[in-house]
Design an enzyme around this catalytic site. Structure first.
Site, PDB file in Angstrom:
ATOM      1  N   ARG A  38     -62.103  -2.485 -30.272  1.00  0.00           N
ATOM      2  CA  ARG A  38     -60.911  -2.661 -29.439  1.00  0.00           C
ATOM      3  C   ARG A  38     -60.381  -4.089 -29.566  1.00  0.00           C
ATOM      4  O   ARG A  38     -61.150  -5.041 -29.664  1.00  0.00           O
ATOM      5  CB  ARG A  38     -61.240  -2.391 -27.960  1.00  0.00           C
ATOM      6  CG  ARG A  38     -61.755  -1.014 -27.661  1.00  0.00           C
ATOM      7  CD  ARG A  38     -60.752   0.079 -27.731  1.00  0.00           C
ATOM      8  NE  ARG A  38     -59.579  -0.101 -26.917  1.00  0.00           N
ATOM      9  CZ  ARG A  38     -58.725   0.890 -26.609  1.00  0.00           C
ATOM     10  NH1 ARG A  38     -58.931   2.129 -27.052  1.00  0.00           N
ATOM     11  NH2 ARG A  38     -57.674   0.662 -25.887  1.00  0.00           N
ATOM     12  N   VAL A  39     -59.078  -4.212 -29.517  1.00  0.00           N
ATOM     13  CA  VAL A  39     -58.480  -5.545 -29.539  1.00  0.00           C
ATOM     14  C   VAL A  39     -57.863  -5.862 -28.174  1.00  0.00           C
ATOM     15  O   VAL A  39     -57.210  -6.870 -27.999  1.00  0.00           O
ATOM     16  CB  VAL A  39     -57.411  -5.680 -30.650  1.00  0.00           C
ATOM     17  CG1 VAL A  39     -58.065  -5.626 -32.012  1.00  0.00           C
ATOM     18  CG2 VAL A  39     -56.336  -4.594 -30.533  1.00  0.00           C
ATOM     19  N   ASP A  40     -58.067  -4.964 -27.205  1.00  0.00           N
ATOM     20  CA  ASP A  40     -57.557  -5.228 -25.853  1.00  0.00           C
ATOM     21  C   ASP A  40     -58.745  -5.470 -24.919  1.00  0.00           C
ATOM     22  O   ASP A  40     -59.862  -5.670 -25.371  1.00  0.00           O
ATOM     23  CB  ASP A  40     -56.682  -4.057 -25.380  1.00  0.00           C
ATOM     24  CG  ASP A  40     -57.433  -2.729 -25.468  1.00  0.00           C
ATOM     25  OD1 ASP A  40     -58.650  -2.734 -25.747  1.00  0.00           O
ATOM     26  OD2 ASP A  40     -56.794  -1.684 -25.246  1.00  0.00           O
ATOM     27  N   ASP A  41     -58.519  -5.428 -23.627  1.00  0.00           N
ATOM     28  CA  ASP A  41     -59.612  -5.712 -22.708  1.00  0.00           C
ATOM     29  C   ASP A  41     -60.358  -4.451 -22.298  1.00  0.00           C
ATOM     30  O   ASP A  41     -60.636  -4.214 -21.117  1.00  0.00           O
ATOM     31  CB  ASP A  41     -59.075  -6.480 -21.494  1.00  0.00           C
ATOM     32  CG  ASP A  41     -58.643  -7.871 -21.894  1.00  0.00           C
ATOM     33  OD1 ASP A  41     -59.334  -8.467 -22.740  1.00  0.00           O
ATOM     34  OD2 ASP A  41     -57.603  -8.338 -21.403  1.00  0.00           O
ATOM     35  N   VAL A  42     -60.644  -3.643 -23.289  1.00  0.00           N
ATOM     36  CA  VAL A  42     -61.448  -2.443 -23.051  1.00  0.00           C
ATOM     37  C   VAL A  42     -62.749  -2.657 -23.797  1.00  0.00           C
ATOM     38  O   VAL A  42     -62.744  -3.153 -24.919  1.00  0.00           O
ATOM     39  CB  VAL A  42     -60.723  -1.192 -23.605  1.00  0.00           C
ATOM     40  CG1 VAL A  42     -61.651   0.018 -23.608  1.00  0.00           C
ATOM     41  CG2 VAL A  42     -59.465  -0.903 -22.786  1.00  0.00           C
TER      42      VAL A  42
END
Ligand code: PRX
Length: 667
Positions: free
Chosen positions: A535-539
């Site tokens: 993941r590149v997000d805050d997941v």
């Protein structure tokens, strides 16, 4: 952007070709065959998908346009429609169709209980009867097409049956994984406005008893406080786990499944549903806010789940297929329930955990039912690998012909072990990349068609057009590394976030105009193979469970001893990613083991045990920019121990906090 490669130990030239015997019998036998079909699926989707839809019963055939979509917010609202104008029923296609064709005596489910020696077999005919009874019960409670029913059950066959019962009458199911806490369940009851909830007394997971009914009672209370009353709770007496007497029933609201459902008529007419009628919703975590109710619809999901299952698992009539996922997650929907049943497959359903009574349990089950296709998550593979080869060596595993992996990147070391110790070198591994939102597998090997590289999900499935873009949304060509997007709609694509279309558009279509953005990083190599890098997000992805760091943070700060929290993922040898929480305590509260335990308990209470932080790092201050934004990049480096690679910290409001954090590591 920080694309740490999940496949750091990949050897570029390492190729695993489909074994000859496998290829000869496979549905798709060569790259050329795939290329031709893939081209058709992109250039003439109507022709391609109509052929896939052929085996199903359509009460009304689709009309034009066959597929309509807009993925570009600049051109108007995001919309996806497939099989426009058609009517069908997923439960009918998964059950009645087989029974009517004389396949009613084929085994649908081999159910294996938590404890050795407890098992049960259900044919397609038996499953149809079970489903009809539940559907009739729901109807007797006034549940109608379009109403939502929540399901909070362990992995007993009543769970997939309840899903199919909802589908039968057009009710929308919302399955909540029975590892979520009362708070999480309560919030989902409120959001989905479910009047009816199906549950069980409790479940044994290994030696641990989970009292589900008690959690349900608290969840209903929370829901009532939130302004939504659950009117009926149906409790399955799961006698092997818990005694009836140990459960409190609420007069007027609660009924025993065995009383209320078993007495129903065993036939129930299906309700023909429009192609775009909602089939189910499933909550999933994102980088911000509360979990979203991802909504899937009828026809596109049905054809998508069935077609992916058929080709990716190279389905043959004599297969015995075992997917270890829980129905509480999307894999349990698409590849434990809908995909296999729509193909008339025989499936194993397992209530327990792979290490009970010992780490050989999975292999014992494979031999017991002569499983041919086994689909699991890298975290399970890594955990079992650690237990040693002596467990698989005690079992024959000769029935296996194909293995699968899902949920997170599989590291090549685990891949190779899976291939040799479990597959004995003769089973291809399908490393399947997809998401709750995509409804079905998107990037995957077709196991008879091309060689595998450990750690790569290889190529897009039919109808899937991936694009790797840079941070400005420019599509990259050839060998590249960037953000994974999808260019066009596929049949099982989510249609909206329940009750919040604006959130759907903002989450998936805002960042890169004209594309669906997956939230994943991805690399494409010189053979055109895709390598998902995480993941590149805050997941974060913990043992294949998707958790929003914001959710864990809000659970921590909800405790009155916690002033502020910042959560990041870090590499974990078994879970893939672990949860690493930086916590600032309130003035006057001293860090201690007791405080740590209290904080972990808060997360268990708000979300569920699977989201418990692995590490709590005392942080008198957090690294913030002058505008108050937490610099997670620095926290990730501290969490992973890369203390000499913290990068530029001069833009921090107070660079000295970093020094304190480094000093506190390990305390
Ligand atoms: O990051 C990707 C990872 O899991 C995310 C989706 O999580 P969820 O919606 O819970 O669905 C899991 C089961 C489909 C993705 O954004 N992921 C899933 N499969 C893979 C994967 N990452 C790498 N390789 C995979 N095979």
């Amino acid at each position: 952007m920080d694309f740490e490669s999940a496949a750091a130990d990949a050897v570029p030239e390492e190729l695993y070709h489909p074994p000859k015997g496998f290829r000869e019998r496979a549905l798709i036998r060569s790259r050329e065959e795939y290329d031709a079909l893939y081209r058709e699926s992109i250039e003439d989707p109507e022709n391609f998908w109509s052929k896939q839809a052929e085996p199903f019963h359509w009460e009304r055939k689709w009309t034009a346009p066959f597929c309509e979509y807009n993925f570009d917010m600049r051109k108007g609202p995001i919309v996806v429609n497939w099989f426009t104008g058609a009517q069908t029923n997923v439960s009918y296609n998964a059950l009645d169709r087989h029974v009517k064709a004389g396949r009613g005596d084929k085994v649908a489910f081999y159910w294996e209980g938590n404890d050795v020696g407890i098992s049960n077999t259900l044919t397609y005919k038996d499953l149809l009867t079970k489903v009809c009874k539940i559907a009739n019960f729901l109807k007797s409670e006034g549940v109608k097409a379009g109403d939502t029913v929540s399901i909070y059950l362990p992995m007993i066959t009543e769970l997939p049956a309840a899903m199919l019962a909802c589908a039968r009458i057009g009710a929308v199911h919302s399955v909540v994984f029975a590892g979520f806490s009362a708070e999480s369940l309560g919030d989902r009851l409120i959001d989905s406005r479910s009047r009816v909830l199906l549950t069980a007394t409790g479940v044994l997971r290994g030696t641990k008893l989970v009292g589900l009914k008690q959690i349900v009672d608290e969840a209903c209370e929370r829901s009532a406080k939130g302004g939504h009353t659950v009117e009926k709770v149906v409790v399955y007496d799961n006698a092997t786990a818990m005694k009836r007497e140990d459960v409190q029933m609420v007069e007027g609201r609660d009924v025993w499944w065995q009383d209320a459902v078993e007495k129903q008529e065993d036939e129930c007419e299906v309700v023909w549903m429009d192609a775009e009628a909602p089939l189910f919703m499933l909550y999933t975590s994102g980088s911000t806010g509360t979990p979203k109710g991802v909504q899937h619809t009828t026809a596109g999901y049905m054809v998508g789940a069935a077609t992916t299952f058929k080709y990716i698992f190279d389905y043959h009539d004599d297969d015995v297929y075992w997917c270890t996922a829980d129905c509480g997650w999307i894999t349990g929907h698409s590849y434990m329930t809908y995909g296999p049943l729509l193909n008339g497959a025989t499936c194993v359903v397992f209530e327990g955990i792979p290490t009970h009574p010992d780490a050989g349990r999975s292999w014992e089950i494979v031999d017991k039912y002569k499983v041919t296709v086994f689909y699991t998550a890298p975290t399970a593979i890594r955990a079992l690998m650690r237990c040693g080869d002596e467990f698989p060596e005690k079992h024959s595993l000769a029935s296996l012909r194909l293995l699968g992996s899902v949920g997170e990147p599989i590291n090549p070391e685990a891949w190779r072990w899976y291939h040799s110790a479990i597959g004995h070198g003769k089973c291809p591994i399908v490393d399947t990349w997809w998401q709750t939102e995509t409804g079905g597998i998107m990037i995957t090997p077709l196991p008879g068609a091309w060689p595998l590289k450990p750690g790569s999900a290889t190529l897009p499935f039919f109808g899937v057009q991936p694009a790797i873009v840079d941070e400005h949304g420019n599509e990259l060509e050839g060998v590249c590394n960037g953000y994974l997007c999808i260019k066009r709609a596929w049949p099982s694509c989510m249609r909206t976030v329940r009750n919040d279309h604006a959130r759907f558009e903002a989450t998936y279509f805002q960042a890169y105009k004209g594309y669906y953005f997956t939230g994943d990083g991805c690399r494409r190599d010189e053979d055109g193979y895709y390598w998902l890098t995480g993941r590149v997000d805050d997941v974060i992805n913990v043992s294949g469970h998707r958790i929003g760091t914001a959710e864990v943070e809000s659970a921590l700060v909800a405790h009155d001893i916690c002033a502020e929290a910042a959560v990041v993922g870090y590499e974990h040898p078994i879970k893939g990613q672990g949860i690493y929480a930086f916590v600032s305590l309130m003035e006057g509260v001293q860090p201690s083991e007791q405080v740590r335990t209290a904080l972990k308990a808060a997360v268990r209470q708000h979300i569920g045990a699977f989201a418990t932080p692995d590490v709590i790092h005392w942080a008198p201050g957090l690294p913030k920019t002058r505008s108050g934004k937490i610099m997670r990049r620095i926290l990730r480096k501290i969490a992973s121990g890369e203390l000499d690679a913290l990068g530029d910290i001069s833009t921090l409001a107070d660079p000295s906090v970093v020094e304190v954090l480094v000093k506190n590591k390990g305390l």
